[in-house]
Scaffold this active site. Structure first.
Site: not given
Length: 715
Positions: A94, A246
């Site tokens: 992400d 991430h």
């Protein structure tokens, strides 16, 4: 004194609309930049708590979703969830793409022949479209993570739809394809999905999105350590999983290091790493984008990049303005100190000047002040003084008032209305003395003013001398603001000009000239609206020195309303620009003219034209800062600048032997008065550009200043 001599051919109004429109567009552009920068990161809670009624459920979310797999389709009558098969891991990343960490993540995946799904932020896609293209080119998958990393459960419906639409357009503009997978920011596991978040996923399903949450949330954005990230990403008992990690939003060195350990370890245990769609056997998740969507994406990227350039330009402009402002204050203070030392050395070491002086008072409808002005001149402690009042066609009995006073040494000359320069030149021709003092009809002198004003003529190189103008009617707030402006701006500037030998303006309220100087420059010019500035520049270009005598004090009545202030400053500013243009050739001249051209004119251009013109944009940038920047930093910067100005103002007041009490009005002056002053410059520049001829504006005199001075209450 002003007379209604020029009439405007047309009155510019459209420029105010254009200015407001431009400022609104600037604010909108900066807002775009503010929304797409400084984006946050991270995920939501690992597990949510239910309402207590049914274990394992969350209020507002169906139990089949809470207990189901992380891939959720809500475009059917009943929710459908899917999970990864055993020993199948879909790594998901992400908050990217990030120019530093996304390439490193991609490099690790390529070395280990693994594929993953990247949930990208639309604004970052526009910044780094090459990384998104690389993600697809290397066999990975792309999903939406909204355009600005917004919490979709806490924004209005229109904002939610816009976030998803802009992200699809951004990806389409970069790759030619649209993503259908969606992971809302701050989401985590299905068990943490509450009612509002579930409603968001249902609404997104209406625009063709399939929600992807996670089975394993590594919480790598918290930087818990490589070992903990690896442990959090490893499924138990050989089960499959969608793993949340991430590649953007902060320092991701632990994520990269964890990947280097995780991929080979789980590969040895028989795990395969694939995309979300491939893991559940679904078709490719991205679809070809239409031409309109691609063009919209390209336009969106251009808008975002343009907003970034505008913000960078505003940062540069603000930095330049701050540096110039601080440098100006420093130069003013240094030059003021040198001026003080120069005055001290000169005192008592130069011959006394007692030559006859003629004081010329041009007057047009000055009935409110003329008696006080003439009385103050007659009361001057100077041995040889004549006063000439030139009545320029007054309709209020100004000349009659002076004549009825029957004061010795005072002459009245009447003429048809021809303007202030013509009245001054009439007085100059009629004067008997070789030293001339020019005084406005609303000005009151102290007894020693004339004496102190002309002492500088002991130096034969001095052709003209500026006195110290003070605001008499300063009891109200507007008067206090002008008082501070006169002391801090005008008089500090005059000390600086004196030291740098480039004085551009001797104020009409109080100035002294040699007759031969006025003869050499053909008298007071009448082709600009700032005849005092025009005349002073002409004197410098004729090779004479122009100096400042701070001890020669004249009290004047300042405008008492904003409308009167606007008219006065509008004429001053427009006339100053006229004079600057008229004397622009001083840039190439030697001597005193060259000092004016290469010191005075650039200073006026920067601080009286360019910076005020940029001030509205700076104010818009300040509003942008209130919306998007930390308030603590803004307040600290504003207070710091205000304190610097206050210290400088205190020093200027001390030099002028004034009380420090008016300093309390300084913060308000920065908030209100400053805006009026820069809008005056905007109006003046527009008037000059479109070729209008500005008419003379007469300020309504109340006589308040004369009464205050006479009563000894001006301080």
């Amino acid at each position: 004194m002003t007379t209604p001599r020029h009439r405007a051919r047309r009155d510019p109004r459209a420029h105010w609309f254009l200015l407001l429109l431009g400022l609104a567009l600037l604010l909108a552009t900066l807002t775009v930049h503010g929304l797409v920068t400084g984006l946050g990161g991270g995920s939501g809670p690992v597990a949510g708590a239910g309402d207590g009624s049914t274990p394992g459920t969350v209020a507002g979310t169906p139990g089949s979703v809470v207990a189901g797999g992380p891939v959720i389709r809500l475009d059917r009558p009943e929710p459908v969830t899917r999970a990864m098969p055993d020993r199948t891991i879909a790594l998901t990343f992400d908050d990217g793409p990030d120019p530093r960490w996304t390439p490193r993540v991609l490099d690790v995946l390529r070395r280990h022949h693994a594929h993953a799904t990247f949930f990208v932020v639309g604004a970052r896609v526009n910044e780094h479209p090459d990384l998104v293209r690389r993600i697809l080119a290397e066999g990975h998958e792309i999903g939406s993570h909204t355009f600005t990393h917004a919490d979709l459960a806490s924004v209005p419906g229109w904002r939610r739809d816009l976030e998803l639409s802009l992200t699809r357009k951004a990806v389409a503009g970069a790759t030619g394809r649209e993503p259908t997978l969606l992971r809302p920011p701050f989401s985590s596991l299905p068990s943490a999905l509450d009612g509002p978040e579930y409603d968001v996923l249902r609404a997104a399903a209406g625009s063709g999105h399939v929600a992807v949450l996670a089975d394993r949330d590594t919480r790598d954005w918290q930087r818990p350590g490589v070992a903990r990230i690896v442990r959090a990403a490893t499924p138990a008992g050989g089960r499959g999983a969608v793993v949340l990690m991430h590649d953007g939003g902060g320092n991701r060195d632990q994520t990269v290091a964890a990947l280097e350990r995780l991929l080979p370890e789980l590969t040895r245990q028989g795990y395969r790493f694939t995309t979300v769609s491939a893991g559940i056997g679904a078709p490719e998740s991205t679809v070809p984008a239409g031409t309109g969507t691609r063009l919209s994406g390209l336009a969106l990227r251009g808008t975002q990049l343009g907003a970034g350039w505008v913000a960078a330009g505003m940062n540069l402009l603000l930095g330049i303005a701050l540096v110039l402002g601080v440098a100006r204050l420093a130069i003013q203070v240094v030059c003021a100190q040198r001026h003080v030392r120069r005055v001290r050395r000169r005192t008592g070491h130069q011959p006394e000047v007692r030559a006859p002086v003629s004081v010329i008072v041009p007057a047009y409808n000055e009935a409110a002040n003329i008696a006080a002005t003439v009385r103050s001149l007659v009361a001057s402690a100077y041995p040889a003084l004549e006063v000439i009042v030139v009545d320029d066609g007054s309709s209020d009995g100004t000349a009659d008032i002076v004549e009825r006073m029957r004061l010795r040494g005072v002459r009245v000359i009447r003429q048809a209305n021809a303007g202030k320069p013509a009245a001054l030149n009439t007085g100059i021709r009629a004067a008997r003395a070789d030293l001339l003092v020019l005084v406005d009809g609303d000005t009151v002198f102290q007894p020693d003013t004339v004496y102190r004003l002309v002492q500088g003529f002991a130096d034969p190189t001095v052709g003209a001398i500026s006195g110290n103008t003070k605001v008499a009617n300063r009891r109200r707030l507007l008067g206090r603001w002008q008082h501070l402006e006169y002391v801090i701006g005008f008089n500090l500037d005059r000390r600086m000009y004196d030291v740098l030998e480039c004085m551009p303006t001797i104020p009409g309220a109080i100035g002294a000239f040699r007759r031969e100087v006025l003869r050499a420059v053909s008298g007071v010019p009448g082709d600009t609206l700032a005849e005092d500035t025009d005349l002073t520049m002409a004197v410098l270009r004729a090779g004479w020195r122009v100096v400042y005598e701070e001890a020669a004090i004249a009290w004047t009545e300042a405008p008492s309303t904003l409308r009167q202030l606007w008219r006065q400053r509008y004429r001053w500013c427009y006339g100053t620009m006229q004079a600057m243009w008229k004397h622009r050739h001083a840039l190439r001249e030697p001597g005193a003219g060259g000092r004016l051209g290469r010191r005075g004119l650039p200073y006026l251009t920067v601080f009286q034209i360019l910076l005020p013109l940029a001030a509205p944009a700076v104010d818009v940038f300040a509003l942008y800062g209130l919306l998007f920047l930390p308030w603590s930093s803004l307040v600290l910067a504003w207070v710091g600048l205000l304190l610097l100005q206050a210290v400088t103002a205190g020093y200027a007041l001390r030099l002028d032997r004034e009380r420090l009490g008016p300093l309390w009005a300084l913060p308000l002056q920065q908030v209100v008065y400053r805006q009026v002053m820069y809008l005056v410059v905007v109006q003046s520049v527009v008037t000059a550009v479109i070729g209008n001829r500005l008419r003379w504006h007469r300020m309504v005199r109340t006589g308040e200043a004369a009464a205050l001075v006479a009563a000894g209450r001006s301080g």
